[in-house]
Enzyme design. Structure first.
Site, PDB file in Angstrom:
ATOM      1  N   ASP A 181      56.403 -13.561  77.086  1.00 33.76           N
ATOM      2  CA  ASP A 181      55.567 -12.451  77.550  1.00 33.76           C
ATOM      3  C   ASP A 181      54.194 -12.926  78.009  1.00 33.76           C
ATOM      4  O   ASP A 181      53.698 -12.519  79.053  1.00 33.76           O
ATOM      5  CB  ASP A 181      55.430 -11.364  76.466  1.00 33.76           C
ATOM      6  CG  ASP A 181      54.954 -11.913  75.112  1.00 33.76           C
ATOM      7  OD1 ASP A 181      54.791 -13.145  74.974  1.00 33.76           O
ATOM      8  OD2 ASP A 181      54.750 -11.104  74.191  1.00 33.76           O
ATOM      9  N   ASP A 226      48.883 -17.823  75.665  1.00 38.15           N
ATOM     10  CA  ASP A 226      47.481 -17.698  75.275  1.00 38.15           C
ATOM     11  C   ASP A 226      46.974 -19.084  74.859  1.00 38.15           C
ATOM     12  O   ASP A 226      46.558 -19.867  75.718  1.00 38.15           O
ATOM     13  CB  ASP A 226      47.391 -16.672  74.136  1.00 38.15           C
ATOM     14  CG  ASP A 226      45.964 -16.406  73.690  1.00 38.15           C
ATOM     15  OD1 ASP A 226      45.034 -16.762  74.421  1.00 38.15           O
ATOM     16  OD2 ASP A 226      45.766 -15.821  72.602  1.00 38.15           O
ATOM     17  N   PHE A 240      42.703  -8.659  74.729  1.00 40.16           N
ATOM     18  CA  PHE A 240      43.964  -8.423  74.026  1.00 40.16           C
ATOM     19  C   PHE A 240      44.694  -7.259  74.693  1.00 40.16           C
ATOM     20  O   PHE A 240      44.198  -6.144  74.751  1.00 40.16           O
ATOM     21  CB  PHE A 240      43.721  -8.137  72.540  1.00 40.16           C
ATOM     22  CG  PHE A 240      44.980  -8.312  71.748  1.00 40.16           C
ATOM     23  CD1 PHE A 240      45.391  -9.573  71.343  1.00 40.16           C
ATOM     24  CD2 PHE A 240      45.793  -7.224  71.458  1.00 40.16           C
ATOM     25  CE1 PHE A 240      46.579  -9.755  70.647  1.00 40.16           C
ATOM     26  CE2 PHE A 240      46.980  -7.393  70.759  1.00 40.16           C
ATOM     27  CZ  PHE A 240      47.381  -8.652  70.355  1.00 40.16           C
ATOM     28  N   VAL A 241      45.879  -7.536  75.197  1.00 45.58           N
ATOM     29  CA  VAL A 241      46.614  -6.536  75.970  1.00 45.58           C
ATOM     30  C   VAL A 241      47.886  -6.091  75.239  1.00 45.58           C
ATOM     31  O   VAL A 241      48.454  -6.849  74.456  1.00 45.58           O
ATOM     32  CB  VAL A 241      46.983  -7.067  77.375  1.00 45.58           C
ATOM     33  CG1 VAL A 241      45.728  -7.340  78.180  1.00 45.58           C
ATOM     34  CG2 VAL A 241      47.846  -8.320  77.306  1.00 45.58           C
TER      35      VAL A 241
END
Ligand code: IMP
Length: 186
Positions: A106, A109, A158-159
């Site tokens: 997904d 980071d 932050f999503v």
């Protein structure tokens, strides 16, 4: 579900990526992957749980015979920061020796999860290992890691939505937005 849903109230008003942009980008990635793996022996691996929607949508845009598998690695608790440790919660079901593995994630980071998985799967004798990620947050990088297929480069926020969670919630929002800091700052 639309923007009047209560689920959207914890996201910033302006969506980061709408469902139409997601669908359009996934079509283009699928086309590229179809070209690149024309002579391959492709296994698409979903990294659970965040990638499930991206995985399901992307593999249906890949016009090739392929098999699927699932792996679950964890480096996050219920916090918005990586713990730095990666462990395997669920391993692949099938042997990948000689296969062309496409790891579908997904978001990248710190890069730790994918660096760990790539090394681990290489040791099992895969013919090739590439990475497709829907989102890339280059500013969060702690180890060297570059995905081969990237949907969108996003800022260091932050999503949630479209599979991405905070404390296991918000995965079912069909598009991607920034989580309001009040949710995780208590
Ligand atoms: P990395 O090992 O730091 O690259 O972490 C990747 C994992 O962290 C992803 O698979 C997500 O589960 C989680 N993650 C990183 N950033 C976000 C975010 O903005 N929202 C939700 N999950 C995130």
């Amino acid at each position: 579900m639309d923007k009047t849903s209560m689920l959207y109230q914890d996201m910033e008003d302006e969506l980061l990526i709408t469902r139409d942009r997601i669908a359009e980008r996934i079509r283009a990635l699928g086309e590229q992957i179809t070209k690149d793996y024309a002579d391959g022996n492709l296994v698409c691996v979903s990294i659970l749980k965040g990638s499930v929607f991206f995985f399901a949508d992307l593999i249906r845009e890949i016009d090739l015979p392929l098999t699927i598998d699932f792996i679950q690695a964890s480096s996050y608790g219920d916090s918005t920061k990586s713990s730095g440790f990666v462990h395997i919660k669920k391993d692949l079901d099938r042997d990948i020796e000689g296969k062309d593995v496409l790891l579908i994630e997904d978001i990248v980071d710190s890069g730790r999860t994918l660096a760990y998985l790539k090394t681990m799967l290489k040791e099992r004798g895969a013919n090739s290992i590439r990475i497709a990620t829907l989102l890339d947050k280059p500013e969060g990088r702690q180890v060297e890691m570059e995905a081969d297929y990237v949907g969108f480069i996003i800022p260091n926020a932050f999503v949630v939505g479209y599979g991405l969670d905070y404390a296991e919630r918000y995965r079912n929002i069909p598009e991607i937005g920034i989580l309001r800091p009040r949710v995780y700052q208590g």
